[in-house]
Design a protein around this motif. Structure first.
Motif, mmCIF file in Angstrom:
data_model
loop_
_atom_site.group_PDB
_atom_site.id
_atom_site.type_symbol
_atom_site.label_atom_id
_atom_site.label_comp_id
_atom_site.label_asym_id
_atom_site.label_seq_id
_atom_site.Cartn_x
_atom_site.Cartn_y
_atom_site.Cartn_z
ATOM 1 N N ARG A 5 -22.085 -28.143 66.519
ATOM 2 C CA ARG A 5 -23.538 -27.905 66.390
ATOM 3 C C ARG A 5 -24.008 -26.937 67.469
ATOM 4 N NH1 ARG A 5 -27.600 -26.429 63.762
ATOM 5 N NH2 ARG A 5 -29.563 -27.383 64.312
ATOM 6 N N PHE A 6 -23.508 -27.096 68.703
ATOM 7 C CA PHE A 6 -23.868 -26.165 69.773
ATOM 8 C C PHE A 6 -23.345 -24.759 69.463
ATOM 9 C CE2 PHE A 6 -24.065 -30.048 72.569
ATOM 10 C CZ PHE A 6 -25.440 -30.000 72.741
ATOM 11 N N ALA A 7 -22.139 -24.680 68.925
ATOM 12 C CA ALA A 7 -21.564 -23.385 68.558
ATOM 13 C C ALA A 7 -22.408 -22.714 67.478
ATOM 14 C CB ALA A 7 -20.126 -23.558 68.087
ATOM 15 N N GLU A 8 -22.865 -23.484 66.515
ATOM 16 C CA GLU A 8 -23.727 -22.948 65.458
ATOM 17 C C GLU A 8 -25.041 -22.423 66.045
ATOM 18 O OE1 GLU A 8 -26.116 -24.428 61.460
ATOM 19 O OE2 GLU A 8 -24.687 -25.781 62.398
ATOM 20 N N LEU A 10 -25.642 -21.447 69.154
ATOM 21 C CA LEU A 10 -25.367 -20.274 69.969
ATOM 22 C C LEU A 10 -25.039 -19.059 69.100
ATOM 23 C CD1 LEU A 10 -25.139 -19.220 72.823
ATOM 24 C CD2 LEU A 10 -22.763 -20.007 72.864
ATOM 25 N N GLY A 11 -24.278 -19.280 68.028
ATOM 26 C CA GLY A 11 -23.954 -18.195 67.110
ATOM 27 C C GLY A 11 -25.195 -17.622 66.439
ATOM 28 N N ASN A 12 -26.084 -18.488 66.005
ATOM 29 C CA ASN A 12 -27.326 -18.019 65.385
ATOM 30 C C ASN A 12 -28.180 -17.248 66.380
ATOM 31 O OD1 ASN A 12 -26.812 -19.042 62.815
ATOM 32 N ND2 ASN A 12 -27.716 -21.010 63.286
ATOM 33 N N ALA A 13 -28.201 -17.702 67.620
ATOM 34 C CA ALA A 13 -28.956 -16.993 68.655
ATOM 35 C C ALA A 13 -28.350 -15.613 68.904
ATOM 36 C CB ALA A 13 -28.977 -17.805 69.944
ATOM 37 N N ALA A 14 -27.035 -15.530 68.958
ATOM 38 C CA ALA A 14 -26.361 -14.249 69.183
ATOM 39 C C ALA A 14 -26.656 -13.275 68.044
ATOM 40 C CB ALA A 14 -24.852 -14.456 69.331
ATOM 41 N N ILE A 15 -26.607 -13.759 66.808
ATOM 42 C CA ILE A 15 -26.935 -12.905 65.667
ATOM 43 C C ILE A 15 -28.379 -12.417 65.764
ATOM 44 C CG2 ILE A 15 -27.330 -12.914 63.160
ATOM 45 C CD1 ILE A 15 -24.829 -14.722 62.953
ATOM 46 N N GLY A 16 -29.262 -13.291 66.221
ATOM 47 C CA GLY A 16 -30.671 -12.932 66.320
ATOM 48 C C GLY A 16 -30.971 -11.844 67.336
ATOM 49 N N VAL A 17 -30.202 -11.788 68.414
ATOM 50 C CA VAL A 17 -30.467 -10.796 69.466
ATOM 51 C C VAL A 17 -29.399 -9.709 69.522
ATOM 52 C CG1 VAL A 17 -31.783 -12.429 70.870
ATOM 53 C CG2 VAL A 17 -29.326 -12.156 71.287
ATOM 54 N N TRP A 18 -28.551 -9.667 68.520
ATOM 55 C CA TRP A 18 -27.408 -8.746 68.504
ATOM 56 C C TRP A 18 -27.813 -7.306 68.829
ATOM 57 C CZ3 TRP A 18 -22.393 -9.836 68.452
ATOM 58 C CH2 TRP A 18 -21.497 -8.790 68.223
ATOM 59 N N GLY A 19 -28.845 -6.822 68.213
ATOM 60 C CA GLY A 19 -29.263 -5.431 68.411
ATOM 61 C C GLY A 19 -29.753 -5.138 69.818
ATOM 62 N N ASP A 20 -30.092 -6.150 70.582
ATOM 63 C CA ASP A 20 -30.560 -5.963 71.956
ATOM 64 C C ASP A 20 -29.432 -6.037 72.976
ATOM 65 O OD1 ASP A 20 -33.204 -5.810 71.031
ATOM 66 O OD2 ASP A 20 -33.418 -7.990 71.123
ATOM 67 N N MET A 21 -28.244 -6.432 72.535
ATOM 68 C CA MET A 21 -27.107 -6.564 73.449
ATOM 69 C C MET A 21 -26.476 -5.209 73.720
ATOM 70 S SD MET A 21 -24.900 -9.747 72.045
ATOM 71 C CE MET A 21 -25.641 -11.292 71.589
ATOM 72 N N PRO A 22 -25.959 -5.023 74.929
ATOM 73 C CA PRO A 22 -25.188 -3.803 75.198
ATOM 74 C C PRO A 22 -23.944 -3.767 74.311
ATOM 75 C CG PRO A 22 -25.704 -4.969 77.239
ATOM 76 C CD PRO A 22 -26.085 -5.871 76.101
ATOM 77 N N ARG A 23 -23.501 -2.573 73.987
ATOM 78 C CA ARG A 23 -22.381 -2.416 73.069
ATOM 79 C C ARG A 23 -21.127 -3.146 73.558
ATOM 80 N NH1 ARG A 23 -19.825 3.097 70.468
ATOM 81 N NH2 ARG A 23 -18.179 2.022 69.339
ATOM 82 N N ASP A 24 -20.834 -3.097 74.859
ATOM 83 C CA ASP A 24 -19.621 -3.749 75.347
ATOM 84 C C ASP A 24 -19.681 -5.272 75.149
ATOM 85 O OD1 ASP A 24 -21.598 -3.785 77.401
ATOM 86 O OD2 ASP A 24 -20.065 -4.083 78.937
ATOM 87 N N ILE A 25 -20.864 -5.830 75.275
ATOM 88 C CA ILE A 25 -21.033 -7.266 75.035
ATOM 89 C C ILE A 25 -20.874 -7.562 73.545
ATOM 90 C CG2 ILE A 25 -22.620 -9.232 75.196
ATOM 91 C CD1 ILE A 25 -21.532 -8.207 77.913
ATOM 92 N N GLN A 26 -21.461 -6.708 72.696
ATOM 93 C CA GLN A 26 -21.306 -6.880 71.246
ATOM 94 C C GLN A 26 -19.827 -6.874 70.873
ATOM 95 O OE1 GLN A 26 -23.452 -3.579 69.582
ATOM 96 N NE2 GLN A 26 -25.395 -4.689 69.532
#
Length: 62
Positions: A5-8, A10-26
């Motif tokens: 559930r925590f992984a889900e 966190l994964g949803n949060a990462a997808i939500g802010v994906w475009g704001d992350m630096p490319r190396d982090i992506q």
């Protein structure tokens, strides 16, 4: 709450802010997520690019 559930969340949060992350982090997050799941690489890449068009990067130099 279990680890899945925590992984889900966190994964949803990462997808939500994906475009704001630096490319190396992506790239690091994408490669970590796809470890052992080569059959899903294209599908995840498409999902991320469709939601965040500015993440469409040119290919790495050879």
């Amino acid at each position: 709450m279990d680890d899945n559930r925590f992984a889900e969340l966190l994964g949803n949060a990462a997808i939500g802010v994906w475009g704001d992350m630096p490319r190396d982090i992506q790239e690091a997050l994408f490669e970590t997520a796809m470890r052992g799941h080569d059959d899903l690489r294209h599908e995840l890449a498409k999902l991320l690019h469709d939601r965040h068009p500015r993440t469409q990067h040119p290919p790495h130099p050879a």
